[in-house]
Write a protein that holds these residues in place. Structure first.
Motif, PDB file in Angstrom:
ATOM      1  N   VAL A  90     -19.630  48.005 -16.286  1.00 25.77           N
ATOM      2  CA  VAL A  90     -19.480  47.166 -17.481  1.00 25.77           C
ATOM      3  C   VAL A  90     -18.032  46.714 -17.579  1.00 25.77           C
ATOM      4  CG1 VAL A  90     -19.714  47.019 -19.987  1.00 25.77           C
ATOM      5  CG2 VAL A  90     -21.306  48.446 -18.674  1.00 25.77           C
ATOM      6  N   GLY A  91     -17.811  45.413 -17.646  1.00 26.26           N
ATOM      7  CA  GLY A  91     -16.459  44.878 -17.741  1.00 26.26           C
ATOM      8  C   GLY A  91     -15.943  44.921 -19.167  1.00 26.26           C
ATOM      9  N   THR A  92     -14.681  45.311 -19.326  1.00 20.91           N
ATOM     10  CA  THR A  92     -14.050  45.311 -20.644  1.00 20.91           C
ATOM     11  C   THR A  92     -12.601  44.849 -20.511  1.00 20.91           C
ATOM     12  OG1 THR A  92     -13.696  46.621 -22.662  1.00 20.91           O
ATOM     13  CG2 THR A  92     -13.271  47.721 -20.568  1.00 20.91           C
ATOM     14  N   LEU A  93     -11.891  44.773 -21.618  1.00 18.25           N
ATOM     15  CA  LEU A  93     -10.543  44.198 -21.630  1.00 18.25           C
ATOM     16  C   LEU A  93      -9.598  44.923 -20.674  1.00 18.25           C
ATOM     17  CD1 LEU A  93     -10.045  43.596 -25.451  1.00 18.25           C
ATOM     18  CD2 LEU A  93     -10.538  41.880 -23.709  1.00 18.25           C
ATOM     19  N   ASP A  94      -8.818  44.149 -19.941  1.00 15.17           N
ATOM     20  CA  ASP A  94      -7.905  44.710 -18.950  1.00 15.17           C
ATOM     21  C   ASP A  94      -6.857  45.619 -19.580  1.00 15.17           C
ATOM     22  OD1 ASP A  94      -6.793  44.608 -16.098  1.00 15.17           O
ATOM     23  OD2 ASP A  94      -5.065  43.884 -17.232  1.00 15.17           O
ATOM     24  N   GLN A  95      -6.376  45.268 -20.784  1.00 11.34           N
ATOM     25  CA  GLN A  95      -5.287  46.039 -21.397  1.00 11.34           C
ATOM     26  C   GLN A  95      -5.703  47.466 -21.759  1.00 11.34           C
ATOM     27  OE1 GLN A  95      -6.414  43.018 -22.565  1.00 11.34           O
ATOM     28  NE2 GLN A  95      -6.255  42.883 -24.798  1.00 11.34           N
ATOM     29  N   HIS A  96      -6.998  47.717 -21.854  1.00  2.93           N
ATOM     30  CA  HIS A  96      -7.451  49.078 -22.150  1.00  2.93           C
ATOM     31  C   HIS A  96      -7.090  50.067 -21.042  1.00  2.93           C
ATOM     32  CE1 HIS A  96     -10.808  47.572 -25.086  1.00  2.93           C
ATOM     33  NE2 HIS A  96      -9.626  47.658 -25.667  1.00  2.93           N
ATOM     34  N   PHE A  97      -6.872  49.562 -19.838  1.00  2.90           N
ATOM     35  CA  PHE A  97      -6.668  50.457 -18.702  1.00  2.90           C
ATOM     36  C   PHE A  97      -5.207  50.834 -18.477  1.00  2.90           C
ATOM     37  CE2 PHE A  97     -10.803  48.641 -18.150  1.00  2.90           C
ATOM     38  CZ  PHE A  97     -11.561  49.707 -17.699  1.00  2.90           C
ATOM     39  N   VAL A  98      -4.344  50.422 -19.370  1.00  2.44           N
ATOM     40  CA  VAL A  98      -2.954  50.905 -19.323  1.00  2.44           C
ATOM     41  C   VAL A  98      -2.645  51.749 -20.555  1.00  2.44           C
ATOM     42  CG1 VAL A  98      -2.088  49.076 -17.832  1.00  2.44           C
ATOM     43  CG2 VAL A  98      -2.117  48.722 -20.315  1.00  2.44           C
ATOM     44  N   ILE A  99      -3.677  52.124 -21.305  1.00  4.26           N
ATOM     45  CA  ILE A  99      -3.504  53.017 -22.451  1.00  4.26           C
ATOM     46  C   ILE A  99      -3.890  54.419 -22.009  1.00  4.26           C
ATOM     47  CG2 ILE A  99      -4.238  53.565 -24.798  1.00  4.26           C
ATOM     48  CD1 ILE A  99      -4.846  50.626 -25.235  1.00  4.26           C
ATOM     49  N   PRO A 100      -2.973  55.356 -22.038  1.00  6.14           N
ATOM     50  CA  PRO A 100      -3.289  56.729 -21.620  1.00  6.14           C
ATOM     51  C   PRO A 100      -4.469  57.288 -22.392  1.00  6.14           C
ATOM     52  CG  PRO A 100      -0.925  56.459 -21.930  1.00  6.14           C
ATOM     53  CD  PRO A 100      -1.566  55.207 -22.464  1.00  6.14           C
ATOM     54  N   VAL A 101      -5.210  58.175 -21.785  1.00  5.57           N
ATOM     55  CA  VAL A 101      -6.405  58.821 -22.325  1.00  5.57           C
ATOM     56  C   VAL A 101      -7.568  57.828 -22.368  1.00  5.57           C
ATOM     57  CG1 VAL A 101      -7.456  60.158 -24.203  1.00  5.57           C
ATOM     58  CG2 VAL A 101      -5.008  60.420 -23.702  1.00  5.57           C
ATOM     59  N   LEU A 102      -7.397  56.714 -23.077  1.00  5.66           N
ATOM     60  CA  LEU A 102      -8.450  55.703 -23.150  1.00  5.66           C
ATOM     61  C   LEU A 102      -8.856  55.264 -21.757  1.00  5.66           C
ATOM     62  CD1 LEU A 102     -10.224  53.647 -24.674  1.00  5.66           C
ATOM     63  CD2 LEU A 102      -8.237  52.128 -24.740  1.00  5.66           C
ATOM     64  N   ARG A 103      -7.894  55.022 -20.910  1.00  5.35           N
ATOM     65  CA  ARG A 103      -8.157  54.554 -19.555  1.00  5.35           C
ATOM     66  C   ARG A 103      -9.096  55.485 -18.798  1.00  5.35           C
ATOM     67  NH1 ARG A 103      -6.217  57.081 -14.413  1.00  5.35           N
ATOM     68  NH2 ARG A 103      -5.858  55.378 -12.940  1.00  5.35           N
ATOM     69  N   ASP A 104      -8.840  56.784 -18.884  1.00  4.78           N
ATOM     70  CA  ASP A 104      -9.646  57.738 -18.126  1.00  4.78           C
ATOM     71  C   ASP A 104     -11.041  57.897 -18.710  1.00  4.78           C
ATOM     72  OD1 ASP A 104      -7.719  58.739 -16.066  1.00  4.78           O
ATOM     73  OD2 ASP A 104      -6.565  59.172 -17.868  1.00  4.78           O
ATOM     74  N   ILE A 105     -11.155  57.854 -20.025  1.00  3.73           N
ATOM     75  CA  ILE A 105     -12.470  57.961 -20.659  1.00  3.73           C
ATOM     76  C   ILE A 105     -13.332  56.760 -20.290  1.00  3.73           C
ATOM     77  CG2 ILE A 105     -13.680  57.965 -22.869  1.00  3.73           C
ATOM     78  CD1 ILE A 105     -11.368  59.610 -23.997  1.00  3.73           C
ATOM     79  N   LEU A 106     -12.748  55.562 -20.307  1.00  2.86           N
ATOM     80  CA  LEU A 106     -13.499  54.362 -19.942  1.00  2.86           C
ATOM     81  C   LEU A 106     -13.977  54.432 -18.497  1.00  2.86           C
ATOM     82  CD1 LEU A 106     -11.443  51.508 -21.661  1.00  2.86           C
ATOM     83  CD2 LEU A 106     -13.500  52.650 -22.479  1.00  2.86           C
ATOM     84  N   ARG A 107     -13.139  54.920 -17.618  1.00  2.00           N
ATOM     85  CA  ARG A 107     -13.524  55.046 -16.217  1.00  2.00           C
ATOM     86  C   ARG A 107     -14.670  56.046 -16.060  1.00  2.00           C
ATOM     87  NH1 ARG A 107      -9.755  57.117 -12.870  1.00  2.00           N
ATOM     88  NH2 ARG A 107     -10.189  55.830 -11.054  1.00  2.00           N
TER      89      ARG A 107
END
Length: 352
Positions: A145-162
């Motif tokens: 599922v594609g989501t906003l690119d900026q979410h993947f440079v936010i610590p914690v959030l990035r790993d949960i989304l992955r």
């Protein structure tokens, strides 16, 4: 305002579903802020070692994202995407998945998904959090599922989304997944899967602003970036409609040109995120709260639209394929709404 309270004698199973859904929804709404807050607290209150580790972690994810878009190949740790907690969440609405055509695992796919709704709940459950139904219907095809690119440079959030199977919707990231080999002998396909299917909520934040119960207003007329990506990578485009997605939340009335809509649009232009004010139910009442309403969502996956691959898509060909997608979305909506909507005759698809 009169409050409609939930009955006292609700079966424990339903109580559990409401509780799990409410907690997960709260997490979804607050996760970006919560993630940044955790990092800030660790930096402020942590000792020298903790601060150093946090800074190393932050630098690492930023560098890693620039290097490979925070990509996670395969389906990740499958337990995160098929566990009982997320099945309870699925069953609350419930969310189901309907297949109208095969997706052969000899190519990659872009699922052009509509409508966005408030959270894109149907897509995120079927292709992110709880993928058991997807794996049965579309074997050997990895759901993303594609989501906003900026979410993947936010610590914690990035790993949960992955962990949840979400990927960056940036051009580089999409190209990474959609150009993966479909050869069963390729080392990247040792997991038994030979295809990637990336769901893109094409209407994005703009479409979310138009989400109200019973209204299927999608943003597609001028959205052609996903078509260009499909042509560049040779990926088939698959129309997908989640019936009921707009019904699980309402939002504060925001008609076009209203002050609230103008403010929301301004924030969206600056941040890429629509500041929605969702309206749902509570844990023990049906009148107000942030818990989504218990209404069914049915994601219907249409037939793939094949394209001729070209590294430099011609404008005329992009328009031709885009027109096919628009027609396919309209046809899928009209064919399936009789089965999955309470008032099909009164509900029209509006394409902006």
């Amino acid at each position: 305002m009169k409050i409609e309270w939930a009955p006292a004698h609700v079966p424990p199973k339903r109580r559990l579903e409401t509780f799990v859904t409410g907690i997960l929804t709260l997490i979804f709404f607050s996760l970006p802020v919560l993630s940044m807050g955790i990092v800030a607290l660790l930096l402020f209150f942590g000792g020298l070692v903790i601060r150093a580790l946090v800074l190393i972690y932050v630098v690492y994810i930023v560098v890693e994202h620039k290097r490979n878009y925070s990509a996670m190949d395969g389906n990740g740790f499958i337990y995160y995407r098929t566990n009982p907690l997320y099945r309870i969440y699925r069953n609350y609405f419930p969310v189901s998945l309907v297949k109208t055509a095969d997706l052969p695992p000899n190519k990659n796919y872009i699922l052009a998904s509509f409508p966005h709704g408030i959270l894109g709940t149907g897509i995120c459950i079927n292709m992110g959090l709880e993928i058991s139904q997807w794996l049965k219907l579309f074997p050997q095809v990895r759901p993303k599922v594609g989501t906003l690119d900026q979410h993947f440079v936010i610590p914690v959030l990035r790993d949960i989304l992955r962990w949840w199977g979400l990927v960056s919707v940036s051009k580089g990231s999409l190209n990474y997944y959609l150009t993966k080999s479909n050869d069963p002998k390729d080392p990247n396909n040792r997991d038994g899967f030979t295809s990637n299917a990336v769901a893109i909520l094409v209407g994005g934040a703009q479409e979310a602003l138009d989400s109200h119960p019973g209204q299927y207003i999608i943003t597609l007329k001028n959205r052609k970036g996903f078509v260009k990506m499909a042509i560049r990578t040779g990926s088939a485009i698959v129309p997908s409609i989640s019936f009921g997605e707009v019904d699980i939340f309402d939002q504060v009335d925001n008609p076009p040109n209203s002050l609230l809509r103008r403010m929301q649009t301004l924030v969206k232009k600056i941040t890429g995120i629509s500041p929605l004010i969702p309206v749902g139910r509570g844990f023990f009442n049906y009148t107000f709260g942030f818990v989504p309403y218990r209404r069914p969502i049915v994601q219907v996956v249409g037939a793939p639209i094949n394209v001729i691959q070209s590294s430099e898509p011609a404008a005329d060909y992009v328009d031709e394929v885009h027109a096919k997608v628009v027609a396919a979305v309209e046809q899928l909506f009209e064919q399936q709404k009789q089965k999955y909507m309470p008032n099909p005759a009164k509900t029209k698809l509006v394409i902006n």
